[in-house]
Design a protein around this motif. Structure first.
Motif, PDB file in Angstrom:
ATOM      1  N   PHE A 112      21.790 -24.923 -16.669  1.00  0.00           N
ATOM      2  CA  PHE A 112      22.848 -25.599 -15.947  1.00  0.00           C
ATOM      3  C   PHE A 112      24.156 -25.646 -16.967  1.00  0.00           C
ATOM      4  CE2 PHE A 112      19.549 -26.918 -12.884  1.00  0.00           C
ATOM      5  CZ  PHE A 112      19.989 -26.237 -11.739  1.00  0.00           C
ATOM      6  N   ASP A 113      24.034 -25.976 -18.082  1.00  0.00           N
ATOM      7  CA  ASP A 113      25.027 -26.199 -19.109  1.00  0.00           C
ATOM      8  C   ASP A 113      25.793 -24.702 -18.907  1.00  0.00           C
ATOM      9  OD1 ASP A 113      26.738 -27.393 -21.281  1.00  0.00           O
ATOM     10  OD2 ASP A 113      25.668 -26.229 -22.392  1.00  0.00           O
ATOM     11  N   MET A 114      25.085 -23.719 -19.208  1.00  0.00           N
ATOM     12  CA  MET A 114      25.610 -22.289 -19.296  1.00  0.00           C
ATOM     13  C   MET A 114      26.207 -21.740 -18.115  1.00  0.00           C
ATOM     14  SD  MET A 114      23.052 -20.700 -22.372  1.00  0.00           S
ATOM     15  CE  MET A 114      21.416 -20.967 -21.658  1.00  0.00           C
ATOM     16  N   GLN A 115      25.863 -22.085 -17.119  1.00  0.00           N
ATOM     17  CA  GLN A 115      26.138 -21.381 -15.681  1.00  0.00           C
ATOM     18  C   GLN A 115      27.693 -20.977 -15.642  1.00  0.00           C
ATOM     19  OE1 GLN A 115      23.899 -19.874 -13.296  1.00  0.00           O
ATOM     20  NE2 GLN A 115      22.982 -20.148 -15.346  1.00  0.00           N
ATOM     21  N   ILE A 133      28.699 -15.502 -27.689  1.00  0.00           N
ATOM     22  CA  ILE A 133      29.531 -16.730 -27.967  1.00  0.00           C
ATOM     23  C   ILE A 133      28.791 -17.949 -28.007  1.00  0.00           C
ATOM     24  CG2 ILE A 133      31.719 -15.558 -27.025  1.00  0.00           C
ATOM     25  CD1 ILE A 133      31.255 -17.501 -24.328  1.00  0.00           C
ATOM     26  N   ILE A 134      27.675 -18.154 -27.588  1.00  0.00           N
ATOM     27  CA  ILE A 134      26.873 -19.398 -27.523  1.00  0.00           C
ATOM     28  C   ILE A 134      25.372 -18.857 -27.985  1.00  0.00           C
ATOM     29  CG2 ILE A 134      28.094 -20.883 -26.195  1.00  0.00           C
ATOM     30  CD1 ILE A 134      26.215 -20.219 -23.578  1.00  0.00           C
ATOM     31  N   PRO A 135      25.186 -18.156 -28.925  1.00  0.00           N
ATOM     32  CA  PRO A 135      23.632 -17.974 -29.447  1.00  0.00           C
ATOM     33  C   PRO A 135      22.689 -19.173 -29.388  1.00  0.00           C
ATOM     34  CG  PRO A 135      25.293 -17.572 -31.342  1.00  0.00           C
ATOM     35  CD  PRO A 135      26.163 -17.967 -30.155  1.00  0.00           C
ATOM     36  N   ASP A 136      23.388 -20.232 -30.233  1.00  0.00           N
ATOM     37  CA  ASP A 136      22.260 -21.468 -30.205  1.00  0.00           C
ATOM     38  C   ASP A 136      21.949 -21.966 -28.845  1.00  0.00           C
ATOM     39  OD1 ASP A 136      24.995 -22.015 -29.643  1.00  0.00           O
ATOM     40  OD2 ASP A 136      24.780 -23.840 -30.774  1.00  0.00           O
ATOM     41  N   ARG A 137      22.691 -21.771 -27.923  1.00  0.00           N
ATOM     42  CA  ARG A 137      22.407 -22.368 -26.516  1.00  0.00           C
ATOM     43  C   ARG A 137      21.219 -21.527 -25.762  1.00  0.00           C
ATOM     44  NH1 ARG A 137      28.076 -25.097 -24.180  1.00  0.00           N
ATOM     45  NH2 ARG A 137      29.096 -24.984 -26.031  1.00  0.00           N
ATOM     46  N   MET A 138      21.643 -20.221 -25.818  1.00  0.00           N
ATOM     47  CA  MET A 138      20.568 -19.408 -25.113  1.00  0.00           C
ATOM     48  C   MET A 138      19.319 -19.382 -25.847  1.00  0.00           C
ATOM     49  SD  MET A 138      20.206 -17.735 -22.509  1.00  0.00           S
ATOM     50  CE  MET A 138      21.584 -16.881 -21.867  1.00  0.00           C
ATOM     51  N   ALA A 139      19.170 -19.234 -27.236  1.00  0.00           N
ATOM     52  CA  ALA A 139      18.146 -19.219 -28.040  1.00  0.00           C
ATOM     53  C   ALA A 139      17.557 -20.480 -27.885  1.00  0.00           C
ATOM     54  CB  ALA A 139      18.333 -18.938 -29.405  1.00  0.00           C
ATOM     55  N   GLY A 140      18.094 -21.611 -27.580  1.00  0.00           N
ATOM     56  CA  GLY A 140      17.765 -23.009 -27.415  1.00  0.00           C
ATOM     57  C   GLY A 140      16.893 -23.323 -26.292  1.00  0.00           C
TER      58      GLY A 140
END
Length: 292
Positions: A235-238, A210-217
Motif C-alpha cells: 500500500f505504501d508503493m501504490q 526509484i525505490i529498489p529497497d521498497r520493492m525488494a523489501g
C-alpha cells in the motif's frame, strides 16, 4: 529458483542522443547497493524499441559488466522477427547474461502455434534460461496458459514467464498448469503481492527504478512470512506505482530519476516529455513519499 524477488526493468539513460554509460553504471550500482535482487536491461522500460542493435548490445554488456555477478542479469532479447531474436539472445549469452527475457512477437500477432514455434526455434539455437514476456496491451497477442505449459514440457530453456496481463485468473491457471517450479513473475507493479500469494516468485518492476529497497523489501517480507510488512509496503508503493503510469512508461520513471538527480531527462521519439499537469502531479507524489 534463479529469478526470484525484485528485478528492475532498467531505464536507459541518454545524453546528447547516445547511451550515457557513466550514469547507467551509476544506476546499476545504486540498484545493487539498495538491495535489488536482479536487473533487466533492454526491456520496454529501457526503450529497447528505439535502440539500435549496436546500442542494444552495448547496454547489455555494460549492465552485465557492472553487475559483475553480484545479482542476476536477465537481458531483454526478444523481437517479432525470430531470426533477430535468436541473434540478440545469442549475444546476451556471449555477454554473460544469466538469462534472456523474450517478449511475445508484437504487431504480427502470431497464433498460439506460432508462439510455440518461435520460442522453440530460439531454444534450438541458444542454450540459456528464458523468461517469456506476456504483455498483450503492447503486443496484441495473449500467450495462453496451455501454450506455456506446452513450452515448459518441450523446451527446457523456458523457465518462467513475466505475466503482464493484470489478470490473476490467468496467473492462477499458469501456475496450475505449469506447476510450482515454473517461475511466474509479475509484469505489473500493482499485482506483485497478490501474484506472490498465488505462488509467483517475484516481479520485473518499473517503480523499483526509484525505490529498489521498497520493492525488494516487499518480496523479502513475503518470502519470510511477514505478511503485515508485505502488505504495508504494497500500500505504501501504490501511489508511486500509479504515478509511474500517469503517462506512457518510461516517460514518468525517467522524469522521476531526473528529478532525483540520477539521470538527464532525455527521451527518444516517439516518447515525449510529460505534460505540465502530469509533471506537477508526479513531483507532488515523489515529494509526498520522500523521494525528492
Amino acid at each position: 529458483m534463479q529469478f526470484r524477488g525484485a528485478f528492475t526493468a532498467l531505464v536507459t539513460p541518454f545524453r546528447n542522443g547516445a547511451v550515457d554509460e557513466e550514469r547507467y553504471r551509476e544506476l546499476v550500482e545504486w540498484q545493487i547497493e539498495n538491495g535489488i535482487n536482479g536487473l533487466v536491461p533492454c526491456g520496454t522500460t529501457g526503450e529497447s524499441a528505439t535502440l539500435s542493435h549496436e546500442e542494444h548490445r552495448e547496454v547489455i554488456r555494460i549492465c552485465v559488466e557492472q553487475a559483475n555477478k553480484r545479482v542476476p542479469v536477465l537481458a531483454g532479447a526478444g523481437s517479432n522477427n525470430t531470426k533477430e531474436a535468436i541473434d540478440l539472445t545469442r549475444f546476451a549469452k556471449e555477454a554473460g547474461a544469466d538469462g534472456a527475457l523474450l517478449i511475445t512477437p508484437y504487431y504480427n500477432k502470431p497464433t498460439q502455434e506460432g508462439l510455440y514455434q518461435h520460442f522453440k526455434a530460439i531454444a534450438e539455437e541458444v542454450s540459456l534460461p528464458f523468461i517469456l514476456y506476456n504483455v498483450p496491451g503492447r503486443t496484441g497477442t495473449n500467450m495462453l496458459p496451455c501454450t506455456l505449459a506446452r513450452l515448459k514440457k518441450d523446451v527446457p530453456q523456458v523457465k518462467g514467464v513475466k505475466e503482464a496481463t493484470g489478470n490473476l485468473a490467468q496467473v492462477s491457471d499458469i501456475l496450475e498448469q505449469c506447476g510450482p517450479d515454473f517461475q511466474v513473475v509479475s509484469g505489473d507493479d500493482f499485482t506483485v503481492l497478490p501474484l506472490l500469494s498465488l505462488g509467483g516468485c517475484g516481479v520485473i518492476s518499473v517503480v523499483s527504478n526509484i525505490i529498489p529497497d521498497r520493492m525488494a523489501g516487499l518480496c523479502k517480507a513475503f518470502a519470510e512470512g511477514n505478511l503485515d510488512e508485505a502488505r504495508r509496503l504494497h500500500f505504501d508503493m501504490q501511489g508511486l506505482c500509479r504515478a509511474m503510469f500517469i503517462e506512457t512508461n518510461p516517460i514518468p520513471v525517467k522524469t522521476s530519476l531526473s528529478m532525483m538527480g540520477k539521470i538527464s531527462l532525455e527521451l527518444r521519439l516517439p516518447m515525449v516529455p510529460l505534460a505540465e499537469s502530469s509533471e506537477k502531479a508526479l513531483q507532488a507524489c515523489l515529494k509526498s513519499k520522500g523521494i525528492i
